[in-house]
Enzyme design. Structure first.
Site, PDB file in Angstrom:
ATOM      1  N   HIS A  65      52.910  70.028  -8.104  1.00 31.89           N
ATOM      2  CA  HIS A  65      52.485  68.925  -7.237  1.00 31.89           C
ATOM      3  C   HIS A  65      53.212  67.640  -7.621  1.00 31.89           C
ATOM      4  O   HIS A  65      52.900  67.007  -8.626  1.00 31.89           O
ATOM      5  CB  HIS A  65      50.965  68.720  -7.370  1.00 31.89           C
ATOM      6  N   HIS A 218      45.761  67.904   0.128  1.00 30.37           N
ATOM      7  CA  HIS A 218      45.140  66.852  -0.670  1.00 30.37           C
ATOM      8  C   HIS A 218      43.680  66.843  -0.219  1.00 30.37           C
ATOM      9  O   HIS A 218      43.409  66.638   0.963  1.00 30.37           O
ATOM     10  CB  HIS A 218      45.781  65.500  -0.374  1.00 30.37           C
ATOM     11  N   ASP A 317      52.395  64.719 -10.055  1.00 27.31           N
ATOM     12  CA  ASP A 317      52.030  63.949  -8.858  1.00 27.31           C
ATOM     13  C   ASP A 317      53.015  62.820  -8.565  1.00 27.31           C
ATOM     14  O   ASP A 317      53.935  63.007  -7.782  1.00 27.31           O
ATOM     15  CB  ASP A 317      50.597  63.423  -8.980  1.00 27.31           C
TER      16      ASP A 317
END
Ligand code: FE2
Length: 445
Positions: A65, A218, A317
């Site tokens: 991610h 998400h 992220d």
């Protein structure tokens, strides 16, 4: 033979290591054989020989991610003053208007190079598709082709500003899939109403089923304990049969759910077989911003979901963007942050954290038998100057060698620190505690 790694301790998955040392022989870009090490045997006359001296050989790190399209934009056009997710989205929305193909290519390539140098050879990037030009999507698809011989890049069509709530959002998501996205995304908690959020998940599932794609939403990235879209995602995964092809990312509201609801959720997620991705850097930064004290951690239930049999991975992220001004793409930093954020400090839990940036993350990407240290699989691996997975996390080691398709991709020579301790000659310091372990004789090589 193209390459042989001699005398390595193997990471066999889930933070465990092999009994004894092994040789890994490679040819034609693939692993040919994995056999017990035999240091009496002469090395082959041809091909590259890497002497591991007992160091830890693992299949590559996997980034489950990241947001390569937004990377390296922190402060452009302004800094996220409140530190909230919402203001981050507003900053990015303004920056998005200035996107060009070259801008995205330059930034994403830079971060991919950082990742590759640190042993990350499989990357799932989210890409904002709430942009009528789909500039970032086209640029990342071009980059995916450019790097194909070195690493595998998956692109998630991520509707950052909504599917139902953004003008033309559903149509843009569909266009992004037709233009080459590998995975369908969603952001149900950001939609205007709960009904919109549910509708957006139905849209994502319909697209994924029509095109045979995976889903990575998400989901519930908020401290609002009323945000409960992960149950919808899991139920749809269960009923559609997509199961392990579905991932819920962030799910930070789970950190605020009550015990009774958490118990229901643990059972549902276990049955559905979906994956969770926890992003400790971004969410330790973004969550709790509306709290006084006590201030919530704002993370998903990592320990509890692992215990319930759910596959959980750690993601980096954001890298220097409106949601995290720092970040390097280093997966061992992610694992270390995850250890503390999720309190994975039990006897075997640090090793589990290592697997959450390697084989557990590989399951999120659906890499199957294209990943791992076994004959017939791509000769992709990383040699770490460490005695064990937990040691690699603790000492934050840099990979000594990164191998892609049986070719040397990156090497980092050891850089010892010499301590001028009072009344003694300068001596190297390497922070090892188990220096008598036979595995440790790779030191300084
Ligand atoms: Fe994210």
């Amino acid at each position: 033979m193209q390459m042989i790694v001699r005398g390595a301790r193997l990471h066999t998955g889930d933070g465990r290591t092999s009994e004894g040392l092994h040789d890994v022989e490679c040819d034609n870009g693939r692993i040919l054989r994995v056999v017990p090490a035999d240091d009496q045997k002469e090395p082959p006359a041809t091909g590259r020989v890497i002497e591991a001296h007992g160091a830890l050989l693992t299949a590559p790190f996997v980034e489950p991610h990241i947001h390569l399209d937004t990377a390296l934009t922190a402060g452009e056009p302004r800094w996220n003053a409140s530190g909230t997710l919402g203001e981050g989205i507003a900053c990015w929305s303004a920056r998005k208007e200035r996107l060009t193909r070259q801008d995205v290519l330059d930034r994403a390539t830079e971060v991919l190079r950082w990742q590759a140098a640190q042993g990350v050879l499989y990357v799932r990037t989210h890409c904002d598709v709430t942009d009528s030009r789909l500039v970032a999507l086209d640029a990342l698809a071009e980059l995916r082709d450019r790097v194909r011989d070195v690493l595998d890049l998956q692109i998630v069509a991520f509707p950052q500003e909504g599917v139902q709530s953004f003008p033309g959002g559903a149509e843009l998501l569909a266009r992004a899939v037709e233009r080459g996205a590998d995975v369908v995304g969603a952001i149900p908690h950001f939609e205007d109403t709960r009904e919109d959020g549910i509708a957006s998940l139905h849209t994502a599932f319909a697209l994924a089923e029509r095109h045979g794609l995976r889903i990575d939403a998400h989901c519930d990235e908020t401290d609002d304990e009323q945000s409960r879209f992960v149950e919808v995602l899991a139920a749809l995964a269960l009923r559609s049969g997509l199961g392990e092809r579905v991932t819920a990312s962030h799910t930070t509201a789970m950190g605020s759910y009550n015990g009774a609801y958490s118990a229901k959720l643990q059972r549902l997620l276990g049955r559905a077989g979906i994956h969770l991705v926890c992003n400790p850097f971004a969410n330790l930064n973004l969550q709790g911003r509306f709290d006084g004290y006590p201030k919530r951690r704002g993370l998903t239930q990592v320990k509890e979901m692992l215990a319930a049999g759910v596959n959980v991975a750690f993601g980096h992220d954001d890298v220097m963007d409106p949601w995290n001004p720092l970040g390097t793409g280093n997966p061992l930093q992610t694992a270390l942050m995850g250890v503390y954020a999720a309190q994975l400090t039990g006897r075997d839990e640090v090793a589990t954290a290592f697997s959450m940036v390697t084989d557990r993350a590989a399951r999120v990407l659906g890499l199957g038998d294209t990943y791992g240290l076994a004959p017939g699989r791509p000769a992709n691996f990383v040699l770490l100057p460490a005695t064990s997975p937990a040691d690699a996390v603790r000492r934050q080691v840099r990979p000594r060698y990164v191998i892609s398709r049986a070719r040397l991709l990156a090497e980092t020579p050891p850089a010892p620190t010499h301590l001028h301790w009072p009344s003694a000659d300068p001596a190297p310091v390497d922070f090892l505690r188990d220096q008598d372990a036979p595995e440790a004789h790779w030191r300084g090589r």
